[in-house]
Design an enzyme around this catalytic site. Structure first.
Site, mmCIF file in Angstrom:
data_model
loop_
_atom_site.group_PDB
_atom_site.id
_atom_site.type_symbol
_atom_site.label_atom_id
_atom_site.label_comp_id
_atom_site.label_asym_id
_atom_site.label_seq_id
_atom_site.Cartn_x
_atom_site.Cartn_y
_atom_site.Cartn_z
ATOM 1 N N ARG A 95 38.145 52.799 33.144
ATOM 2 C CA ARG A 95 37.361 53.091 34.350
ATOM 3 C C ARG A 95 37.346 54.588 34.632
ATOM 4 O O ARG A 95 36.352 55.137 35.098
ATOM 5 C CB ARG A 95 37.930 52.326 35.540
ATOM 6 C CG ARG A 95 37.771 50.814 35.410
ATOM 7 C CD ARG A 95 38.434 50.107 36.569
ATOM 8 N NE ARG A 95 38.298 48.660 36.512
ATOM 9 C CZ ARG A 95 39.197 47.840 35.962
ATOM 10 N NH1 ARG A 95 40.280 48.339 35.391
ATOM 11 N NH2 ARG A 95 39.017 46.533 35.974
ATOM 12 N N GLY A 112 25.480 53.751 39.594
ATOM 13 C CA GLY A 112 26.184 54.594 38.627
ATOM 14 C C GLY A 112 26.226 53.944 37.273
ATOM 15 O O GLY A 112 25.673 52.865 37.079
ATOM 16 N N VAL A 113 26.898 54.605 36.342
ATOM 17 C CA VAL A 113 26.999 54.025 35.004
ATOM 18 C C VAL A 113 28.216 53.119 34.943
ATOM 19 O O VAL A 113 29.145 53.237 35.725
ATOM 20 C CB VAL A 113 27.085 55.107 33.894
ATOM 21 C CG1 VAL A 113 25.834 55.946 33.851
ATOM 22 C CG2 VAL A 113 28.321 55.981 34.069
ATOM 23 N N TYR A 156 15.546 56.165 50.781
ATOM 24 C CA TYR A 156 16.636 56.143 51.757
ATOM 25 C C TYR A 156 16.133 55.963 53.186
ATOM 26 O O TYR A 156 16.869 55.473 54.046
ATOM 27 C CB TYR A 156 17.505 57.396 51.623
ATOM 28 C CG TYR A 156 18.441 57.279 50.437
ATOM 29 C CD1 TYR A 156 19.620 56.564 50.539
ATOM 30 C CD2 TYR A 156 18.115 57.845 49.213
ATOM 31 C CE1 TYR A 156 20.467 56.407 49.457
ATOM 32 C CE2 TYR A 156 18.959 57.707 48.122
ATOM 33 C CZ TYR A 156 20.137 56.990 48.254
ATOM 34 O OH TYR A 156 20.962 56.830 47.177
ATOM 35 N N THR A 215 31.172 42.972 34.686
ATOM 36 C CA THR A 215 31.719 41.961 35.601
ATOM 37 C C THR A 215 30.865 42.008 36.864
ATOM 38 O O THR A 215 30.354 43.075 37.228
ATOM 39 C CB THR A 215 33.192 42.247 35.985
ATOM 40 O OG1 THR A 215 33.242 43.492 36.696
ATOM 41 C CG2 THR A 215 34.084 42.333 34.758
ATOM 42 N N SER A 218 36.515 49.460 47.363
ATOM 43 C CA SER A 218 36.871 48.034 47.229
ATOM 44 C C SER A 218 38.287 47.849 46.694
ATOM 45 O O SER A 218 38.830 46.736 46.743
ATOM 46 C CB SER A 218 35.854 47.308 46.355
ATOM 47 O OG SER A 218 35.686 47.963 45.125
ATOM 48 N N HIS A 228 42.734 50.863 41.086
ATOM 49 C CA HIS A 228 42.009 49.705 40.553
ATOM 50 C C HIS A 228 41.794 50.029 39.074
ATOM 51 O O HIS A 228 40.791 50.597 38.678
ATOM 52 C CB HIS A 228 40.671 49.520 41.280
ATOM 53 C CG HIS A 228 39.786 48.491 40.608
ATOM 54 N ND1 HIS A 228 40.167 47.185 40.431
ATOM 55 C CD2 HIS A 228 38.561 48.594 40.042
ATOM 56 C CE1 HIS A 228 39.212 46.533 39.796
ATOM 57 N NE2 HIS A 228 38.218 47.365 39.549
ATOM 58 N N ARG A 242 42.912 37.790 41.846
ATOM 59 C CA ARG A 242 43.215 37.270 40.503
ATOM 60 C C ARG A 242 44.691 36.870 40.404
ATOM 61 O O ARG A 242 45.029 35.817 39.859
ATOM 62 C CB ARG A 242 42.903 38.354 39.453
ATOM 63 C CG ARG A 242 41.422 38.567 39.235
ATOM 64 C CD ARG A 242 41.153 39.830 38.421
ATOM 65 N NE ARG A 242 39.733 39.932 38.079
ATOM 66 C CZ ARG A 242 39.127 41.071 37.787
ATOM 67 N NH1 ARG A 242 39.792 42.206 37.792
ATOM 68 N NH2 ARG A 242 37.842 41.080 37.477
#
Ligand SMILES: NC(=O)c1ccc[n+]([C@@H]2O[C@H](COP(=O)([O-])OP(=O)(O)OC[C@H]3O[C@@H](n4cnc5c(N)ncnc54)[C@H](O)[C@@H]3O)[C@@H](O)[C@H]2O)c1
Length: 326
Positions: free
Chosen positions: A91, A82-83, A68, A232, A146, A178, A154
């Site tokens: 999600r 993250g995973v 960092y 994605t 985001s 989202h 889309r």
């Protein structure tokens, strides 16, 4: 605020982080990209590969960060660590695994770049943005997620194709989570200056049917890509690069980002995708979108789902704390 921000750090050099770093370079959004991952070799591999595009395309610096400390002075930080989804997961299923990761990262960022704008991308992005805002000492306008930027892109793309109109002229937005409870705000959608439903549809199609199909297709798109390639990356990377550019160039452009909903929405303290002016201050300001009664109901539903996910996490954490102590 008009200053040019130009060093962007990306935390997490997996599929999404690498694609974001690459998009930042291809779109020449900043002067320098710093890529950090707990796996240094991966960050170096991706940074070097992306840096090899520079002599062909632009004059940017792309470096891997060993820790960092290398993020000191960054103007914008994109968090993608993250995973990611396993087959059959939504999600929201990622929340338990990613919440501590995000809170830990935000703590580190507060130490090394307290004035940077932080854009959360890791899923579930709305709940994790709420956790990031609460975990961070920086002002809330410097952190946003985001949101539904990609979902809206889309939708506009499909609508533009259907109506045979360039998608930039299609003004239709997706708000809320989202995820599965997101929805298009049809009541305010226009094509150019014309109300959506005044637009003539191809023979045999009706607006109720088209709206249902488009909303469902927009919601399913990410999962469809996931099922086929396992993740994605390019779409979200372009969406994030546009957000970063709005900050670095102080564009004051409107995007549906994950923010704490304004009280005017009447849905309580919850973070979800809503229209905001994005510029040099991060969230320069939030706008209040007029909605029909049905849309207001859908927003409330989305808020409830996200708030429940957030609260269930708090319960899990309390339980984990109790079990550790006992
Ligand atoms: N918001 C969106 O629109 C959107 C779109 C796509 C993916 N995502 C999300 O982005 C996230 C990343 O997806 P991915 O496909 O790149 O996953 P990935 O597994 O390819 O990459 C994740 C990276 O994070 C790193 N990492 C994990 N914990 C870390 C930590 N504490 N510090 C530093 N690095 C750490 C890992 O080493 C790994 O390289 C997922 O949560 C995914 O669901 C969000």
């Amino acid at each position: 605020m008009n200053q040019m921000r130009s060093t962007v750090a990306v935390v997490g050099a997996g599929h999404v982080g690498a694609a974001v770093a690459n998009a930042l370079v291809l779109l020449r959004v900043c002067d320098q990209v710093v890529l950090y991952d707990r796996d240094l070799a991966l960050a170096e591999g991706e940074a070097w590969d992306i840096a090899d595009t520079v002599p062909l395309l632009s004059e940017m610096q792309v470096n891997a960060a060993a820790g960092y400390a290398d993020l000191v002075g960054c103007d914008v930080v994109v968090v993608t660590a993250g995973v990611t989804l396993e087959p059959g997961q939504t999600r929201l299923d990622l929340l338990g695994a990613n919440a501590d990761t995000i809170a830990g990262i935000v703590g580190e960022l507060d130490r090394v770049c307290p004035a940077a704008v932080v854009i959360v991308v890791t899923n579930p992005v709305d709940v994790l943005t709420r956790i990031a805002v609460e975990a961070s000492a920086r002002p809330a306008h410097l952190i946003f997620g985001s949101g539904t930027v990609l979902d809206g892109a889309r939708l506009r793309h499909r609508l533009g194709e259907l109506l045979e109109v360039e998608q930039e002229s299609v003004h239709a937005y997706v708000v809320g989570e989202h995820g599965d409870s997101s929805f298009p705000v049809w009541s305010s959608a226009t094509v150019g200056a014309i109300g959506l439903e005044q637009f003539e549809l191809p023979e045999g199609r009706s607006w109720p049917q088209v709206k249902d199909e488009l909303a469902a297709a927009t919601r399913r798109r990410g999962m469809g890509i996931h099922e086929r390639k396992g993740f994605t990356s390019y779409g979200v990377a372009a969406a994030v690069a546009r957000l970063v550019r709005a900050v670095t160039r102080d564009e004051k452009r409107i995007f549906m980002v994950s923010v704490l909903a304004a009280t005017e929405y009447g849905i309580g303290p919850v973070v979800l995708g809503l229209p905001c002016v994005i510029g040099g201050a991060g969230v320069n300001r939030q706008l209040v979108l007029a909605m029909s009664a049905g849309e207001q109901q859908m927003l409330q539903n989305s808020a409830l789902i996200l708030d429940q996910a957030y609260r269930s996490l708090a319960v899990d954490r309390t339980r984990a704390g109790t079990e550790t102590k006992s």
